[in-house]
Design an enzyme around this catalytic site. Structure first.
Site, PDB file in Angstrom:
ATOM      1  N   TYR A 218      24.618 -13.289   9.042  1.00  0.00           N
ATOM      2  CA  TYR A 218      25.313 -13.152   7.770  1.00  0.00           C
ATOM      3  C   TYR A 218      25.411 -11.689   7.368  1.00  0.00           C
ATOM      4  O   TYR A 218      24.728 -10.829   7.915  1.00  0.00           O
ATOM      5  CB  TYR A 218      24.568 -13.932   6.686  1.00  0.00           C
ATOM      6  N   CYS A 219      26.244 -11.452   6.358  1.00  0.00           N
ATOM      7  CA  CYS A 219      26.424 -10.123   5.783  1.00  0.00           C
ATOM      8  C   CYS A 219      25.054  -9.521   5.453  1.00  0.00           C
ATOM      9  O   CYS A 219      24.244 -10.216   4.863  1.00  0.00           O
ATOM     10  CB  CYS A 219      27.271 -10.232   4.517  1.00  0.00           C
ATOM     11  N   PRO A 220      24.738  -8.294   5.793  1.00  0.00           N
ATOM     12  CA  PRO A 220      25.643  -7.277   6.357  1.00  0.00           C
ATOM     13  C   PRO A 220      25.595  -7.173   7.882  1.00  0.00           C
ATOM     14  O   PRO A 220      26.187  -6.259   8.433  1.00  0.00           O
ATOM     15  CB  PRO A 220      25.092  -5.994   5.750  1.00  0.00           C
ATOM     16  N   MET A 221      24.881  -8.083   8.556  1.00  0.00           N
ATOM     17  CA  MET A 221      24.621  -7.853   9.976  1.00  0.00           C
ATOM     18  C   MET A 221      25.859  -7.765  10.882  1.00  0.00           C
ATOM     19  O   MET A 221      25.918  -6.885  11.740  1.00  0.00           O
ATOM     20  CB  MET A 221      23.609  -8.871  10.510  1.00  0.00           C
TER      21      MET A 221
ATOM     22  N   ASP B  49      30.556 -16.555   9.891  1.00  0.00           N
ATOM     23  CA  ASP B  49      30.430 -16.220   8.469  1.00  0.00           C
ATOM     24  C   ASP B  49      31.824 -15.960   7.914  1.00  0.00           C
ATOM     25  O   ASP B  49      32.480 -14.973   8.260  1.00  0.00           O
ATOM     26  CB  ASP B  49      29.531 -14.982   8.297  1.00  0.00           C
TER      27      ASP B  49
END
Lengths: 160, 74
Positions: B13-16, B40
């Site tokens: 998920y954000c920010p990955m 995502d």
């Protein structure tokens, strides 16, 4: 590359959820090629402390405050539903389940991406802390002028 | 769409996905295409925004079920 934009984030809060939000934005901004400075002040200092500080030169009030305050990235509480630490534990296990990086990993990632850490000297003095109480990654110990200098040259300034 | 390199961000998920894209793009030569696979939903908006900011070219996306493939030219 486009022109290099800058971001400053004042980390005032010392809670896990708010620290995660701050580091999420910091890491994303760094990935977008933006220069990022994080300014840790007041309770936010807990995020970059190694853990509980020793007695040091604290007076009684400072010592008691240090005893009651959770310090160190792995020890922070949630701002809501902490439930004596159970909420925080549950949140961490959920984050693991969904493969979200822990706060400690987010801090390491931020450093790898060149995010600057500044610690507020006034708050440090107020809480009877010393430079040695902080993780080695802190770049500088400074005050509001440093923050405002950075903020006035940045296009995104956040207070968390 | 043809890509020179694929980055698997399924389950992240954000920010990955954006952080990993930023790290991966550094290893590509100018003009090469990176394919990022994500589940995502946020990436559909985040990747064009990232490209806009960093000067890389967003080539588009392909969606199959929950899987979203986005393409970026360095």
């Amino acid at each position: 590359m486009e022109s290099k934009d800058s971001v400053t984030i004042v980390v005032f809060s010392g809670e896990l959820d708010k620290a995660l939000a701050a580091f999420n934005i910091a890491n994303t901004a760094a990935s977008m090629g933006m220069k990022v400075s994080m300014f840790f002040t007041f309770w936010g200092l807990s995020v970059i402390q190694k853990g509980k500080s020793g007695r040091g030169k604290k007076d009684t009030l400072q010592y008691m405050m240090g005893k009651m305050n959770r310090s160190g990235a792995s020890k922070l509480k949630l701002s809501k539903m902490n439930m004596m630490g159970m909420g925080g534990k549950s949140m961490k296990s959920l984050m693991k389940k969904y493969r979200m990086p822990s706060l400690e990993e987010m801090i390491t990632l931020a450093r790898e991406q060149g995010v600057e850490f500044v610690a507020c000297t006034t708050s440090i003095a107020l809480m009877g802390l010393e430079k040695g109480d902080f993780i080695d990654e802190v770049d500088r110990f400074a005050g509001a002028s440093t923050y405002l200098g950075l903020a006035s040259e940045s296009n995104v300034n956040l207070f968390i | 769409m043809e890509a020179d390199r694929t980055l698997d961000c399924i389950g992240l998920y954000c920010p990955m996905p954006i952080v990993k894209t930023s790290q991966q793009i550094g290893e590509l030569a100018d003009g090469e295409v990176l394919e990022v696979i994500s589940d995502d939903e946020g990436i559909k908006s985040d990747m064009p925004a990232w490209c806009d900011k960093t000067g890389h070219k967003f080539l588009g996306l392909e969606e199959t079920g929950d899987e979203i493939k986005v393409y970026v030219r360095k």
